[in-house]
Design an enzyme around this catalytic site. Structure first.
Site, PDB file in Angstrom:
ATOM      1  N   GLY A  75      28.729  57.797  39.237  1.00 44.71           N
ATOM      2  CA  GLY A  75      27.949  58.127  38.044  1.00 44.71           C
ATOM      3  C   GLY A  75      28.002  59.597  37.661  1.00 44.71           C
ATOM      4  O   GLY A  75      29.062  60.241  37.704  1.00 44.71           O
ATOM      5  N   ASN A 124      21.281  65.812  42.761  1.00 44.11           N
ATOM      6  CA  ASN A 124      21.529  64.773  41.748  1.00 44.11           C
ATOM      7  C   ASN A 124      21.127  63.375  42.210  1.00 44.11           C
ATOM      8  O   ASN A 124      20.808  62.519  41.377  1.00 44.11           O
ATOM      9  CB  ASN A 124      23.030  64.792  41.388  1.00 44.11           C
ATOM     10  CG  ASN A 124      23.456  63.554  40.637  1.00 44.11           C
ATOM     11  OD1 ASN A 124      23.223  63.419  39.442  1.00 44.11           O
ATOM     12  ND2 ASN A 124      24.073  62.612  41.362  1.00 44.11           N
ATOM     13  N   ILE A 145      17.199  57.342  42.390  1.00 38.88           N
ATOM     14  CA  ILE A 145      17.126  55.882  42.304  1.00 38.88           C
ATOM     15  C   ILE A 145      16.034  55.479  41.322  1.00 38.88           C
ATOM     16  O   ILE A 145      15.160  56.287  40.990  1.00 38.88           O
ATOM     17  CB  ILE A 145      16.812  55.242  43.683  1.00 38.88           C
ATOM     18  CG1 ILE A 145      15.494  55.792  44.260  1.00 38.88           C
ATOM     19  CG2 ILE A 145      17.961  55.450  44.654  1.00 38.88           C
ATOM     20  CD1 ILE A 145      14.998  55.039  45.499  1.00 38.88           C
ATOM     21  N   TYR A 159       9.069  56.836  38.862  1.00 41.69           N
ATOM     22  CA  TYR A 159      10.231  57.667  38.489  1.00 41.69           C
ATOM     23  C   TYR A 159       9.794  58.858  37.631  1.00 41.69           C
ATOM     24  O   TYR A 159      10.229  59.994  37.852  1.00 41.69           O
ATOM     25  CB  TYR A 159      11.218  56.775  37.731  1.00 41.69           C
ATOM     26  CG  TYR A 159      12.538  57.413  37.362  1.00 41.69           C
ATOM     27  CD1 TYR A 159      13.610  57.424  38.253  1.00 41.69           C
ATOM     28  CD2 TYR A 159      12.738  57.971  36.099  1.00 41.69           C
ATOM     29  CE1 TYR A 159      14.837  57.976  37.895  1.00 41.69           C
ATOM     30  CE2 TYR A 159      13.954  58.520  35.733  1.00 41.69           C
ATOM     31  CZ  TYR A 159      15.003  58.521  36.637  1.00 41.69           C
ATOM     32  OH  TYR A 159      16.217  59.068  36.269  1.00 41.69           O
ATOM     33  N   TYR A 177      19.682  59.067  28.130  1.00 40.98           N
ATOM     34  CA  TYR A 177      20.357  57.870  28.654  1.00 40.98           C
ATOM     35  C   TYR A 177      21.872  58.099  28.713  1.00 40.98           C
ATOM     36  O   TYR A 177      22.508  58.342  27.686  1.00 40.98           O
ATOM     37  CB  TYR A 177      20.007  56.651  27.798  1.00 40.98           C
ATOM     38  CG  TYR A 177      18.592  56.186  28.063  1.00 40.98           C
ATOM     39  CD1 TYR A 177      18.337  55.261  29.063  1.00 40.98           C
ATOM     40  CD2 TYR A 177      17.520  56.707  27.347  1.00 40.98           C
ATOM     41  CE1 TYR A 177      17.042  54.844  29.342  1.00 40.98           C
ATOM     42  CE2 TYR A 177      16.216  56.304  27.619  1.00 40.98           C
ATOM     43  CZ  TYR A 177      15.987  55.377  28.612  1.00 40.98           C
ATOM     44  OH  TYR A 177      14.698  54.976  28.883  1.00 40.98           O
TER      45      TYR A 177
HETATM   46  N1  NAP Z   1      22.053  57.535  34.155  1.00 46.97           N
HETATM   47  C1  NAP Z   1      21.127  58.046  33.375  1.00 46.97           C
HETATM   48  O1  NAP Z   1      21.008  57.707  32.197  1.00 46.97           O
HETATM   49  C2  NAP Z   1      20.192  59.102  33.873  1.00 46.97           C
HETATM   50  C3  NAP Z   1      19.291  59.654  32.981  1.00 46.97           C
HETATM   51  C4  NAP Z   1      18.439  60.654  33.409  1.00 46.97           C
HETATM   52  C5  NAP Z   1      18.506  61.089  34.712  1.00 46.97           C
HETATM   53  N2  NAP Z   1      19.381  60.525  35.576  1.00 46.97           N
HETATM   54  C6  NAP Z   1      19.423  61.045  36.932  1.00 46.97           C
HETATM   55  O2  NAP Z   1      20.744  61.467  37.229  1.00 46.97           O
HETATM   56  C7  NAP Z   1      20.994  61.267  38.610  1.00 46.97           C
HETATM   57  C8  NAP Z   1      22.253  60.431  38.795  1.00 46.97           C
HETATM   58  O3  NAP Z   1      22.057  59.179  38.148  1.00 46.97           O
HETATM   59  P1  NAP Z   1      23.239  58.106  38.003  1.00 46.97           P
HETATM   60  O4  NAP Z   1      22.914  57.286  36.832  1.00 46.97           O
HETATM   61  O5  NAP Z   1      24.552  58.799  38.073  1.00 46.97           O
HETATM   62  O6  NAP Z   1      22.990  57.224  39.322  1.00 46.97           O
HETATM   63  P2  NAP Z   1      23.930  56.185  40.057  1.00 46.97           P
HETATM   64  O7  NAP Z   1      25.148  55.884  39.244  1.00 46.97           O
HETATM   65  O8  NAP Z   1      23.042  55.072  40.473  1.00 46.97           O
HETATM   66  O9  NAP Z   1      24.401  57.006  41.366  1.00 46.97           O
HETATM   67  C9  NAP Z   1      23.416  57.461  42.242  1.00 46.97           C
HETATM   68  C10 NAP Z   1      24.049  58.279  43.326  1.00 46.97           C
HETATM   69  O10 NAP Z   1      22.985  58.774  44.180  1.00 46.97           O
HETATM   70  C11 NAP Z   1      23.238  58.374  45.514  1.00 46.97           C
HETATM   71  N3  NAP Z   1      21.981  58.163  46.204  1.00 46.97           N
HETATM   72  C12 NAP Z   1      20.966  57.314  45.886  1.00 46.97           C
HETATM   73  N4  NAP Z   1      19.987  57.397  46.785  1.00 46.97           N
HETATM   74  C13 NAP Z   1      20.387  58.312  47.721  1.00 46.97           C
HETATM   75  C14 NAP Z   1      19.832  58.819  48.909  1.00 46.97           C
HETATM   76  N5  NAP Z   1      18.638  58.412  49.346  1.00 46.97           N
HETATM   77  N6  NAP Z   1      20.541  59.735  49.615  1.00 46.97           N
HETATM   78  C15 NAP Z   1      21.752  60.153  49.187  1.00 46.97           C
HETATM   79  N7  NAP Z   1      22.332  59.723  48.054  1.00 46.97           N
HETATM   80  C16 NAP Z   1      21.658  58.804  47.341  1.00 46.97           C
HETATM   81  C17 NAP Z   1      24.089  57.118  45.415  1.00 46.97           C
HETATM   82  O11 NAP Z   1      24.796  56.912  46.630  1.00 46.97           O
HETATM   83  P3  NAP Z   1      25.501  55.479  46.940  1.00 46.97           P
HETATM   84  O12 NAP Z   1      26.715  55.448  46.065  1.00 46.97           O
HETATM   85  O13 NAP Z   1      25.832  55.543  48.392  1.00 46.97           O
HETATM   86  O14 NAP Z   1      24.504  54.423  46.587  1.00 46.97           O
HETATM   87  C18 NAP Z   1      24.970  57.486  44.237  1.00 46.97           C
HETATM   88  O15 NAP Z   1      26.038  58.319  44.664  1.00 46.97           O
HETATM   89  C19 NAP Z   1      19.742  60.605  39.190  1.00 46.97           C
HETATM   90  O16 NAP Z   1      18.903  61.586  39.764  1.00 46.97           O
HETATM   91  C20 NAP Z   1      19.086  59.996  37.979  1.00 46.97           C
HETATM   92  O17 NAP Z   1      17.699  59.836  38.160  1.00 46.97           O
HETATM   93  C21 NAP Z   1      20.236  59.540  35.180  1.00 46.97           C
END
Ligand code: NAP
Length: 241
Positions: free
Chosen positions: A13, A82, A85, A147, A179
């Site tokens: 991601g 970064n 969850i 969250y 998003y």
């Molecule tokens: N996507 C969005 O629209 C969005 C919007 C606002 C904020 N965010 C924030 O941006 C960040 C990344 O989001 P994303 O959408 O890219 O998430 P994602 O695709 O679900 O990827 C999450 C990543 O975090 C790792 N992770 C989760 N729990 C962990 C833990 N306890 N220890 C170590 N690593 C952990 C996962 O590892 P594994 O691969 O091993 O599971 C994965 O590499 C997050 O903080 C999220 O809250 C995202």
């Protein structure tokens, strides 16, 4: 010698895009992940970025994991918090486990990861800490009391720590993505995405992980040394603070 950057959740991601963008900008990058070995190994093979497995919600695991990264690559000078969850539920249905898992990963994870690198950054009079918060930490979101609380906490952490680091050459900043089209967001039912979420985004689309990664590269740079305690909102115009 290039600076060492550590990206938590850096194999998928937004985190994967951040790891790649930092590497392409000349950093020596380490990418942490939690448990998805298959994705992590594929990422490592594809990018040449070494991956390290530990759980950011566990303090001792962070101490040990950071020690392993530093033994392999050198002192961490850029930390990107970064990993995150979601465990969404309306509050009246939210279980204590759903609350605790999100707080422990998305908020306490920042303490667990930043604390072990902080003294080294102070000693070397340089550091960059970049926290990936969320639009939903700024505005709140129904079904995400856990969250939104954690992500709002990330912003308080950023502002307090920025004041402590400033005189030591350490900047601490946050990015609040809107998003972004990652697995986390693609897990939302398509009907909800198309009918309820995208119509609220004035630019009319989801963001790209690379658009967040470019913000990180800027904040990590030496040229961004006068920016600390700030929040960059990258949300397509959905919410203005
Ligand atoms: N996507 C969005 O629209 C969005 C919007 C606002 C904020 N965010 C924030 O941006 C960040 C990344 O989001 P994303 O959408 O890219 O998430 P994602 O695709 O679900 O990827 C999450 C990543 O975090 C790792 N992770 C989760 N729990 C962990 C833990 N306890 N220890 C170590 N690593 C952990 C996962 O590892 P594994 O691969 O091993 O599971 C994965 O590499 C997050 O903080 C999220 O809250 C995202």
């Amino acid at each position: 010698m290039s600076r060492v950057a550590l990206v938590t959740g850096g194999t998928r991601g937004i985190g994967a895009a951040i790891s790649i963008a930092l590497k392409n900008s000349g950093y020596t990058v380490a990418a942490n992940f939690a448990g998805n070995e298959e994705k992590a190994k594929a990422f490592e093979a594809e990018t040449g970025i070494p991956v390290f497995k530990w759980d950011v919600s566990n303090y001792q695991a962070c101490v040990d994991g950071i020690a392993a990264v530093e033994a392999a690559l050198g002192p961490v000078e850029v930390l990107v918090n970064n990993a995150g969850i979601t465990r969404d539920a309306m509050f009246h249905k939210m279980k204590p486990d759903q609350w605790n898992e999100v707080i422990n990963t998305n908020l306490t994870g920042l303490f667990n990861m930043t604390h072990p690198v902080w003294t080294g950054m102070r000693d070397r009079s340089f550091g960059r800490v970049i926290n990936i918060s969320s639009i939903n930490g700024q505005k709140g979101q129904m079904g995400q009391a856990n969250y939104s609380a954690a992500k709002a906490g990330d912003l308080g952490f950023t502002k307090a720590l920025a004041q402590e680091g400033a005189a030591k050459g350490i900047t601490v900043n946050a990015i609040c993505p809107g998003y972004i089209g990652t697995e986390m967001v693609r897990a939302i039912p398509e009907k909800v995405l198309n009918e309820r979420i995208i119509p609220q985004i004035p630019v009319g689309r989801l963001g790209e992980p690379e658009e967040i990664a470019r913000c990180v590269v800027f904040l990590a740079s030496d040229e961004a040394g006068f920016i600390t305690g700030s929040t960059i909102s990258a949300n397509g115009g959905q919410f203005f603070v």
